[in-house]
Design an enzyme around this catalytic site. Structure first.
Site, PDB file in Angstrom:
ATOM      1  N   GLU A 131      -9.915   3.611  79.798  1.00  0.00           N
ATOM      2  CA  GLU A 131      -8.557   4.167  79.893  1.00  0.00           C
ATOM      3  C   GLU A 131      -8.258   4.946  78.614  1.00  0.00           C
ATOM      4  OE1 GLU A 131      -5.774   1.022  80.663  1.00  0.00           O
ATOM      5  OE2 GLU A 131      -6.789   0.455  82.541  1.00  0.00           O
ATOM      6  N   ALA A 134      -8.044   2.326  76.015  1.00  0.00           N
ATOM      7  CA  ALA A 134      -9.012   1.222  75.989  1.00  0.00           C
ATOM      8  C   ALA A 134     -10.396   1.693  76.412  1.00  0.00           C
ATOM      9  CB  ALA A 134      -8.547   0.100  76.930  1.00  0.00           C
ATOM     10  N   SER A 136     -14.032   1.005  74.081  1.00  0.00           N
ATOM     11  CA  SER A 136     -14.897  -0.094  73.606  1.00  0.00           C
ATOM     12  C   SER A 136     -14.194  -1.435  73.785  1.00  0.00           C
ATOM     13  CB  SER A 136     -15.217   0.094  72.119  1.00  0.00           C
ATOM     14  OG  SER A 136     -15.763   1.364  71.886  1.00  0.00           O
ATOM     15  N   GLU A 244     -27.008  -1.595  83.260  1.00  0.00           N
ATOM     16  CA  GLU A 244     -26.504  -0.257  82.908  1.00  0.00           C
ATOM     17  C   GLU A 244     -27.182   0.243  81.628  1.00  0.00           C
ATOM     18  OE1 GLU A 244     -22.265  -0.039  82.178  1.00  0.00           O
ATOM     19  OE2 GLU A 244     -22.369   2.077  81.653  1.00  0.00           O
ATOM     20  N   GLN A 338     -35.191  22.851  67.577  1.00  0.00           N
ATOM     21  CA  GLN A 338     -35.588  23.527  66.335  1.00  0.00           C
ATOM     22  C   GLN A 338     -36.950  24.205  66.508  1.00  0.00           C
ATOM     23  OE1 GLN A 338     -33.626  23.737  63.757  1.00  0.00           O
ATOM     24  NE2 GLN A 338     -35.035  24.707  62.304  1.00  0.00           N
TER      25      GLN A 338
HETATM   26  C1  LIG Z   1     -19.267  11.801  79.790  1.00  0.00           C
HETATM   27  C2  LIG Z   1     -18.730  10.418  79.850  1.00  0.00           C
HETATM   28  C3  LIG Z   1     -18.853   9.660  81.006  1.00  0.00           C
HETATM   29  C4  LIG Z   1     -18.299   8.379  81.079  1.00  0.00           C
HETATM   30  N1  LIG Z   1     -18.349   7.684  82.269  1.00  0.00           N
HETATM   31  C5  LIG Z   1     -17.627   6.538  82.393  1.00  0.00           C
HETATM   32  C6  LIG Z   1     -17.501   5.894  83.672  1.00  0.00           C
HETATM   33  O1  LIG Z   1     -18.084   6.330  84.670  1.00  0.00           O
HETATM   34  N2  LIG Z   1     -16.722   4.787  83.750  1.00  0.00           N
HETATM   35  C7  LIG Z   1     -16.064   4.263  82.669  1.00  0.00           C
HETATM   36  O2  LIG Z   1     -15.369   3.271  82.819  1.00  0.00           O
HETATM   37  N3  LIG Z   1     -16.200   4.834  81.447  1.00  0.00           N
HETATM   38  C8  LIG Z   1     -16.937   5.970  81.284  1.00  0.00           C
HETATM   39  N4  LIG Z   1     -17.047   6.576  80.057  1.00  0.00           N
HETATM   40  C9  LIG Z   1     -16.355   5.984  78.919  1.00  0.00           C
HETATM   41  C10 LIG Z   1     -17.260   5.401  77.828  1.00  0.00           C
HETATM   42  O3  LIG Z   1     -17.818   4.192  78.268  1.00  0.00           O
HETATM   43  C11 LIG Z   1     -16.406   5.276  76.569  1.00  0.00           C
HETATM   44  O4  LIG Z   1     -16.162   6.580  76.081  1.00  0.00           O
HETATM   45  C12 LIG Z   1     -17.044   4.424  75.512  1.00  0.00           C
HETATM   46  O5  LIG Z   1     -17.123   3.078  75.911  1.00  0.00           O
HETATM   47  C13 LIG Z   1     -16.294   4.498  74.171  1.00  0.00           C
HETATM   48  O6  LIG Z   1     -14.929   4.260  74.355  1.00  0.00           O
HETATM   49  P1  LIG Z   1     -13.844   5.284  73.750  1.00  0.00           P
HETATM   50  O7  LIG Z   1     -14.259   6.652  74.134  1.00  0.00           O
HETATM   51  O8  LIG Z   1     -12.514   4.827  74.117  1.00  0.00           O
HETATM   52  O9  LIG Z   1     -14.020   5.182  72.183  1.00  0.00           O
HETATM   53  P2  LIG Z   1     -13.325   4.081  71.241  1.00  0.00           P
HETATM   54  O10 LIG Z   1     -13.536   2.724  71.796  1.00  0.00           O
HETATM   55  O11 LIG Z   1     -11.945   4.516  70.923  1.00  0.00           O
HETATM   56  O12 LIG Z   1     -14.227   4.238  69.935  1.00  0.00           O
HETATM   57  C14 LIG Z   1     -14.117   5.349  69.040  1.00  0.00           C
HETATM   58  C15 LIG Z   1     -15.170   5.162  67.950  1.00  0.00           C
HETATM   59  O13 LIG Z   1     -14.917   3.942  67.241  1.00  0.00           O
HETATM   60  C16 LIG Z   1     -16.051   3.088  67.323  1.00  0.00           C
HETATM   61  N5  LIG Z   1     -15.596   1.688  67.418  1.00  0.00           N
HETATM   62  C17 LIG Z   1     -14.827   1.117  68.372  1.00  0.00           C
HETATM   63  N6  LIG Z   1     -14.691  -0.193  68.147  1.00  0.00           N
HETATM   64  C18 LIG Z   1     -15.396  -0.462  67.012  1.00  0.00           C
HETATM   65  C19 LIG Z   1     -15.674  -1.643  66.253  1.00  0.00           C
HETATM   66  N7  LIG Z   1     -15.207  -2.852  66.635  1.00  0.00           N
HETATM   67  N8  LIG Z   1     -16.443  -1.536  65.146  1.00  0.00           N
HETATM   68  C20 LIG Z   1     -16.943  -0.341  64.766  1.00  0.00           C
HETATM   69  N9  LIG Z   1     -16.736   0.808  65.437  1.00  0.00           N
HETATM   70  C21 LIG Z   1     -15.988   0.748  66.553  1.00  0.00           C
HETATM   71  C22 LIG Z   1     -16.798   3.523  68.569  1.00  0.00           C
HETATM   72  O14 LIG Z   1     -18.159   3.173  68.526  1.00  0.00           O
HETATM   73  C23 LIG Z   1     -16.580   5.041  68.504  1.00  0.00           C
HETATM   74  O15 LIG Z   1     -17.510   5.615  67.623  1.00  0.00           O
HETATM   75  C24 LIG Z   1     -17.645   7.831  79.946  1.00  0.00           C
HETATM   76  C25 LIG Z   1     -17.555   8.570  78.754  1.00  0.00           C
HETATM   77  C26 LIG Z   1     -18.060   9.847  78.708  1.00  0.00           C
HETATM   78  C27 LIG Z   1     -17.906  10.624  77.413  1.00  0.00           C
END
Ligand SMILES: Cc1cc2nc3c(=O)[nH]c(=O)nc-3n(C[C@H](O)[C@H](O)[C@H](O)COP(=O)(O)OP(=O)(O)OC[C@H]3O[C@@H](n4cnc5c(N)ncnc54)[C@H](O)[C@@H]3O)c2cc1C
Length: 379
Positions: A131, A134, A136, A244, A338
């Site tokens: 979301e 939400a 990670s 997965e 590269q």
């Molecule tokens: C092209 C694409 C396809 C996707 N497909 C799906 C799908 O089909 N279904 C679905 O549900 N999701 C999907 N996703 C979502 C994907 O699983 C999430 O983008 C991913 O889990 C990261 O969540 P976020 O983007 O909210 O990043 P955030 O959780 O906000 O994290 C941002 C950064 O902070 C870091 N971070 C977060 N928590 C911590 C911590 N505790 N310690 C250190 N670093 C941390 C993360 O590693 C990241 O670098 C997709 C994403 C993309 C880009």
């Protein structure tokens, strides 16, 4: 490069040849166009289904092939042959994350209504967990389902959902208690219909796939669409994470091996300073390093796969495979780009796309940081 066969048998290798031939013949010739269109046709699912490729690991009673995870693993590795990360992602989301929870946690009636048509390529699935607030931190999801007579009313928004525009059904994580969290999340299978709206997102790579935001506005979901037990959605999330992440590791290994072959061929052909690029020590050594990376990633992934198939719960090995392969794949693609010089930066060359597509690996399916956190806790 010499193949590393175990845990695959001759039967799996025959399946590999047949899948490879099909993908190279039927899908790869369209990859460039689909990437340009930022869409691949829904009919691709029907074509795959006709070859039995949407049901490799599913029992025959659902129309599957009655195989197992090793058969599916072959498909995951070979999907790179399409030459379109976006198309591979759409297929992968359907077979690796949307349908497995229905297979494992669904009722007979849900199997009949969703799994059977999904294996036939008639219904396309998506998994909706992430979301805007939400990712990670899965427990923080805010999409809520309120109990009403005969079912639930759903309100909220999912984002970055693969197949988010085309999906007929979305396996959706929702809050079913006031506080949500680990003991307040459930899964509903949501049909596309009134109150469900998708909007496609523009992104760096995977252009052929429809990554989308999906909003739910007062969507009625009938009682019989609850997947698994009420408030036990976290179990369902955890149950498929290992597969997965293995599927992503296998996909990276397949893409890396193919990129190495193509780049080595390019280096033998391209002339600079009176000899092929491969005649220059710096390039030869780079290719040697890249071959070592492909081999290492393959060994680590196959080890995790072997353990997974044997019924162990190889959390550590799968997490390490995901962490290693996704970053290594991106780095290898960058190195291959590269070696292609200016050509590598051009749209007409496969490697430009492959490098962009590979950037998703360290983010999706649990980011590198989350993999390290899991390992740090275990170790
Ligand atoms: C092209 C694409 C396809 C996707 N497909 C799906 C799908 O089909 N279904 C679905 O549900 N999701 C999907 N996703 C979502 C994907 O699983 C999430 O983008 C991913 O889990 C990261 O969540 P976020 O983007 O909210 O990043 P955030 O959780 O906000 O994290 C941002 C950064 O902070 C870091 N971070 C977060 N928590 C911590 C911590 N505790 N310690 C250190 N670093 C941390 C993360 O590693 C990241 O670098 C997709 C994403 C993309 C880009």
């Amino acid at each position: 490069m010499s193949p590393v066969t175990p845990p695959f048998s001759d039967e799996h290798e025959q399946l590999r040849q047949s899948i490879r031939g099909f993908l190279e013949r039927e899908l790869a010739p369209h990859a460039q166009q689909w990437e340009h269109d930022e869409w691949f046709p829904d009919e691709v699912f029907g074509k795959l289904a006709a070859q039995g490729l949407l049901g490799l690991k599913y029992p025959e009673r659902y129309g599957g092939q009655g195989g197992d995870y090793l058969h599916e693993a072959v498909l995951c590795e070979e999907l790179a042959r399409i030459g379109s990360g976006g198309t591979a992602a759409g297929i992968g989301a359907h077979v690796n994350i949307a349908t497995p929870p229905i297979w494992k946690f669904g009722t007979d009636e849900q199997h009949e209504r969703y799994l059977v048509p999904a294996i036939r390529g008639e219904k396309i699935g998506a998994l909706g967990i992430t979301e805007p607030g939400a990712g990670s931190d899965v427990a923080a999801i805010a999409t809520r389902a309120e109990r009403v007579d005969g079912g639930w009313i759903l309100n909220g928004e999912k984002t970055y959902i693969t197949n988010g525009v085309r999906a007929h059904f979305i396996v959706t994580a929702v809050k079913t208690t006031k506080d949500g969290g680990h003991h307040g999340i459930s899964f509903l299978i949501v049909d596309r219909g009134e109150g469900v709206a998708s909007s496609k997102l523009e992104k760096l790579g995977w252009h052929a796939s429809d990554t989308a935001t999906i909003s739910f506005a007062d969507v009625f979901v009938p009682e019989q669409n609850l997947l698994g037990q009420l408030n036990e959605g976290f179990k369902l999330i955890m149950a498929n994470f290992q597969w997965e992440r293995l599927a992503m590791s296998l996909g990276a290994v397949g893409a890396m091996a193919l990129a190495w072959e193509r780049t080595a061929a390019f280096a033998r052909e391209r002339q600079a300073f009176g000899r092929p690029l491969s005649g220059h020590q710096a390039i030869r050594h780079e290719l040697a390093d890249l071959a070592t990376s492909v081999y290492t990633c393959r060994c680590v992934t196959y080890d995790a796969l072997r353990r997974f198939v044997a019924g162990e719960e190889p959390l550590k090995e799968v997490t390490m495979a995901k962490l290693l392969t996704q970053r290594a794949c991106f780095e290898l693609m960058d190195a291959c780009l590269q070696i292609h010089g200016g050509a590598g930066y051009m749209r007409e060359y496969w490697v430009e796309r492959a490098a962009r597509d590979a950037r998703l690996g360290p983010i999706g399916g649990g980011s590198d940081e989350i993999m390290r956190e899991i390992l740090a806790r275990m170790l």
